[in-house]
Design an enzyme around this catalytic site. Structure first.
Site, PDB file in Angstrom:
ATOM      1  N   THR A 164      -2.095  -0.053  -2.329  1.00  0.00           N
ATOM      2  CA  THR A 164      -1.363  -1.149  -2.980  1.00  0.00           C
ATOM      3  C   THR A 164      -2.143  -2.473  -2.954  1.00  0.00           C
ATOM      4  O   THR A 164      -2.224  -3.176  -3.961  1.00  0.00           O
ATOM      5  CB  THR A 164      -0.007  -1.358  -2.249  1.00  0.00           C
ATOM      6  OG1 THR A 164       0.677  -0.104  -2.211  1.00  0.00           O
ATOM      7  CG2 THR A 164       0.851  -2.392  -2.938  1.00  0.00           C
ATOM      8  N   PHE A 224       7.872 -11.704  -1.412  1.00  0.00           N
ATOM      9  CA  PHE A 224       7.045 -11.634  -2.624  1.00  0.00           C
ATOM     10  C   PHE A 224       7.843 -11.230  -3.864  1.00  0.00           C
ATOM     11  O   PHE A 224       7.290 -11.158  -4.954  1.00  0.00           O
ATOM     12  CB  PHE A 224       5.861 -10.675  -2.415  1.00  0.00           C
ATOM     13  CG  PHE A 224       6.250  -9.261  -2.022  1.00  0.00           C
ATOM     14  CD1 PHE A 224       6.565  -8.321  -2.997  1.00  0.00           C
ATOM     15  CD2 PHE A 224       6.289  -8.876  -0.692  1.00  0.00           C
ATOM     16  CE1 PHE A 224       6.916  -7.025  -2.651  1.00  0.00           C
ATOM     17  CE2 PHE A 224       6.645  -7.574  -0.333  1.00  0.00           C
ATOM     18  CZ  PHE A 224       6.954  -6.650  -1.317  1.00  0.00           C
ATOM     19  N   LYS A 281      -0.551  -3.305 -15.949  1.00  0.00           N
ATOM     20  CA  LYS A 281       0.131  -4.580 -15.718  1.00  0.00           C
ATOM     21  C   LYS A 281      -0.580  -5.741 -16.431  1.00  0.00           C
ATOM     22  O   LYS A 281      -1.737  -5.607 -16.854  1.00  0.00           O
ATOM     23  CB  LYS A 281       0.216  -4.834 -14.208  1.00  0.00           C
ATOM     24  CG  LYS A 281       1.065  -3.810 -13.436  1.00  0.00           C
ATOM     25  CD  LYS A 281       1.051  -4.143 -11.938  1.00  0.00           C
ATOM     26  CE  LYS A 281       1.891  -3.193 -11.116  1.00  0.00           C
ATOM     27  NZ  LYS A 281       1.807  -3.490  -9.657  1.00  0.00           N
ATOM     28  N   ARG A 340      -1.908   8.627  -8.276  1.00  0.00           N
ATOM     29  CA  ARG A 340      -1.900   7.710  -7.120  1.00  0.00           C
ATOM     30  C   ARG A 340      -3.274   7.689  -6.446  1.00  0.00           C
ATOM     31  O   ARG A 340      -3.711   6.656  -5.962  1.00  0.00           O
ATOM     32  CB  ARG A 340      -0.831   8.111  -6.099  1.00  0.00           C
ATOM     33  CG  ARG A 340       0.590   7.864  -6.528  1.00  0.00           C
ATOM     34  CD  ARG A 340       1.048   6.424  -6.452  1.00  0.00           C
ATOM     35  NE  ARG A 340       1.320   5.932  -5.131  1.00  0.00           N
ATOM     36  CZ  ARG A 340       2.017   4.823  -4.876  1.00  0.00           C
ATOM     37  NH1 ARG A 340       2.523   4.094  -5.879  1.00  0.00           N
ATOM     38  NH2 ARG A 340       2.202   4.410  -3.653  1.00  0.00           N
ATOM     39  N   HIS A 371       0.681   0.134 -11.969  1.00  0.00           N
ATOM     40  CA  HIS A 371       1.752   0.780 -11.206  1.00  0.00           C
ATOM     41  C   HIS A 371       1.666   2.281 -11.458  1.00  0.00           C
ATOM     42  O   HIS A 371       1.385   2.702 -12.585  1.00  0.00           O
ATOM     43  CB  HIS A 371       3.125   0.287 -11.666  1.00  0.00           C
ATOM     44  CG  HIS A 371       4.242   1.196 -11.250  1.00  0.00           C
ATOM     45  ND1 HIS A 371       4.806   1.137 -10.001  1.00  0.00           N
ATOM     46  CD2 HIS A 371       4.854   2.225 -11.887  1.00  0.00           C
ATOM     47  CE1 HIS A 371       5.732   2.083  -9.900  1.00  0.00           C
ATOM     48  NE2 HIS A 371       5.782   2.766 -11.026  1.00  0.00           N
ATOM     49  N   ARG A 402      -7.391  -0.017  -8.180  1.00  0.00           N
ATOM     50  CA  ARG A 402      -6.917  -1.232  -7.511  1.00  0.00           C
ATOM     51  C   ARG A 402      -8.007  -1.953  -6.716  1.00  0.00           C
ATOM     52  O   ARG A 402      -7.818  -3.098  -6.317  1.00  0.00           O
ATOM     53  CB  ARG A 402      -5.727  -0.895  -6.621  1.00  0.00           C
ATOM     54  CG  ARG A 402      -4.457  -0.691  -7.449  1.00  0.00           C
ATOM     55  CD  ARG A 402      -3.322  -0.195  -6.620  1.00  0.00           C
ATOM     56  NE  ARG A 402      -2.045  -0.333  -7.296  1.00  0.00           N
ATOM     57  CZ  ARG A 402      -0.903   0.107  -6.796  1.00  0.00           C
ATOM     58  NH1 ARG A 402      -0.880   0.718  -5.628  1.00  0.00           N
ATOM     59  NH2 ARG A 402       0.221  -0.064  -7.465  1.00  0.00           N
TER      60      ARG A 402
HETATM   61  P1  ATP Z   1       3.617  -0.036  -7.453  1.00  0.00           P
HETATM   62  O1  ATP Z   1       5.081   0.270  -7.207  1.00  0.00           O
HETATM   63  O2  ATP Z   1       3.404  -1.335  -8.209  1.00  0.00           O
HETATM   64  O3  ATP Z   1       2.878   1.129  -8.030  1.00  0.00           O
HETATM   65  P2  ATP Z   1       3.050   0.565  -4.729  1.00  0.00           P
HETATM   66  O4  ATP Z   1       3.988   1.734  -4.930  1.00  0.00           O
HETATM   67  O5  ATP Z   1       1.673   0.877  -4.253  1.00  0.00           O
HETATM   68  O6  ATP Z   1       2.927  -0.292  -6.052  1.00  0.00           O
HETATM   69  P3  ATP Z   1       5.216  -0.910  -3.582  1.00  0.00           P
HETATM   70  O7  ATP Z   1       5.516  -0.937  -2.136  1.00  0.00           O
HETATM   71  O8  ATP Z   1       6.112  -0.137  -4.490  1.00  0.00           O
HETATM   72  O9  ATP Z   1       3.689  -0.470  -3.760  1.00  0.00           O
HETATM   73  O10 ATP Z   1       5.170  -2.431  -4.073  1.00  0.00           O
HETATM   74  C1  ATP Z   1       5.323  -2.798  -5.431  1.00  0.00           C
HETATM   75  C2  ATP Z   1       4.465  -4.008  -5.715  1.00  0.00           C
HETATM   76  O11 ATP Z   1       4.896  -5.086  -4.890  1.00  0.00           O
HETATM   77  C3  ATP Z   1       3.000  -3.804  -5.376  1.00  0.00           C
HETATM   78  O12 ATP Z   1       2.280  -3.286  -6.486  1.00  0.00           O
HETATM   79  C4  ATP Z   1       2.543  -5.198  -5.018  1.00  0.00           C
HETATM   80  O13 ATP Z   1       2.198  -5.945  -6.194  1.00  0.00           O
HETATM   81  C5  ATP Z   1       3.782  -5.825  -4.400  1.00  0.00           C
HETATM   82  N1  ATP Z   1       3.778  -5.729  -2.941  1.00  0.00           N
HETATM   83  C6  ATP Z   1       4.138  -4.657  -2.197  1.00  0.00           C
HETATM   84  N2  ATP Z   1       4.044  -4.902  -0.878  1.00  0.00           N
HETATM   85  C7  ATP Z   1       3.622  -6.169  -0.776  1.00  0.00           C
HETATM   86  C8  ATP Z   1       3.343  -7.035   0.336  1.00  0.00           C
HETATM   87  N3  ATP Z   1       3.494  -6.646   1.609  1.00  0.00           N
HETATM   88  N4  ATP Z   1       2.912  -8.287   0.069  1.00  0.00           N
HETATM   89  C9  ATP Z   1       2.758  -8.701  -1.204  1.00  0.00           C
HETATM   90  N5  ATP Z   1       3.021  -7.951  -2.313  1.00  0.00           N
HETATM   91  C10 ATP Z   1       3.442  -6.699  -2.100  1.00  0.00           C
HETATM   92 MG    MG Z   2       5.975   1.574  -5.772  1.00  0.00          MG
END
Ligand code: ATP
Ligand code: MG
Length: 246
Positions: free
Chosen positions: A108, A64, A14, A102, A147, A122
């Site tokens: 996350t 967000f 990113k 992962r 991601h 991360r």
């Molecule tokens: P990614 O999809 O980016 O690999 P992830 O699968 O661990 O991350 P997701 O739930 O898909 O998490 O969320 C996508 C992105 O949205 C996260 O990488 C983060 O930047 C943001 N995000 C997710 N949950 C939250 C939250 N509760 N508050 C703030 N930002 C969030």
């Molecule tokens: Mg995700």
């Protein structure tokens, strides 16, 4: 090659990782030496609005979401240097690719990553307050550097969103493909079978497409419902192509 050896996952390095010069570190953490996985495809992508919205479609409506779009498009980390707004998109392939990556990526939220998985990628990220229009803090944003697809269904959707079949060497592909005999054009959220002034030609006879994209386009061009949206199908054809698609 065994089928399980063809498991694929999408990684996005990113804009905050690029801004912090962590690309080399991340690539070495994910290297074949550490993971046993192989590169199946890679590209440097200017993330336009359509691609950002489709990639994070599951988060529409969350507090967000607007900042997530600003983040992945590079607007947050390169406000005054638009030419630096990009992500590095990579497909890794190999047995257990999704789980392995992962694991190295970590939780996350970077605070959780530091608590629960120190040393994960991360754990080097940041947590930044998100403000509303009046300047009031409404929550946190996770600038988490990378991601990685969460499961096989997400991996397939995301890989087909970011990559065309021809971005992947033929013997490494494992989703069905088909050569088309028709033209498709895109303009204003609509697919056309014939050229419309101002439209973009997304594919032409002889092109190799994901079979699922072709099935969707054949329905969408008739105004019928498909398994995915027009934007999800065309996004990959607009990558680094159309300056007007912001
Ligand atoms: P990614 O999809 O980016 O690999 P992830 O699968 O661990 O991350 P997701 O739930 O898909 O998490 O969320 C996508 C992105 O949205 C996260 O990488 C983060 O930047 C943001 N995000 C997710 N949950 C939250 C939250 N509760 N508050 C703030 N930002 C969030
Ligand atoms: Mg995700």
């Amino acid at each position: 090659m065994q089928r399980e050896d063809l498991e694929k996952t999408l990684v996005l390095i990113k804009p905050d990782a690029l801004n912090n010069s962590l690309t080399g570190y991340i690539l070495s953490q994910l290297s074949e030496f550490h993971t046993g996985l192989h590169f199946a495809a890679t590209k440097i992508v200017f993330v336009n609005r359509i691609l950002a919205e489709e990639h994070y479609a599951e988060h529409v409506g969350k507090f967000f979401y607007p900042s997530l779009l600003e983040y992945i498009t590079g607007c947050l980390h390169y406000p005054n240097e638009p030419w630096k707004r990009r992500v590095i998109a990579i497909i890794y392939q190999g047995a257990d690719a999704i789980k392995k990556i992962r694991g190295i990526v970590g939780p996350t939220n970077p605070h959780d990553a530091r608590d629960q998985k120190p040393g994960s990628i991360r754990s080097l990220g940041s947590v930044i307050p998100v403000l509303d229009a009046s300047g009031k803090v409404i929550g946190d944003r996770s600038d988490n550097l990378i991601h990685a697809s969460a499961n096989p269904e997400d991996a397939e959707r995301e890989i087909k969103l970011w990559f065309m079949p021809t971005d992947i060497p033929p013997l490494m592909r494992n989703y069905p493909v088909e050569t088309i005999n028709e033209y498709y054009y895109f303009k204003n959220n609509t697919i056309y079978a014939e050229y419309e002034p101002g439209s973009i030609c997304v594919c032409a006879p002889g092109d190799l497409l994901w079979k699922s994209d072709l099935e969707a386009m054949r329905l969408l061009v008739q105004g019928l419902q498909a398994h995915c949206s027009v934007n999800a199908v065309v996004a990959k054809y607009l990558i680094n192509k159309e300056d007007n698609v912001k």
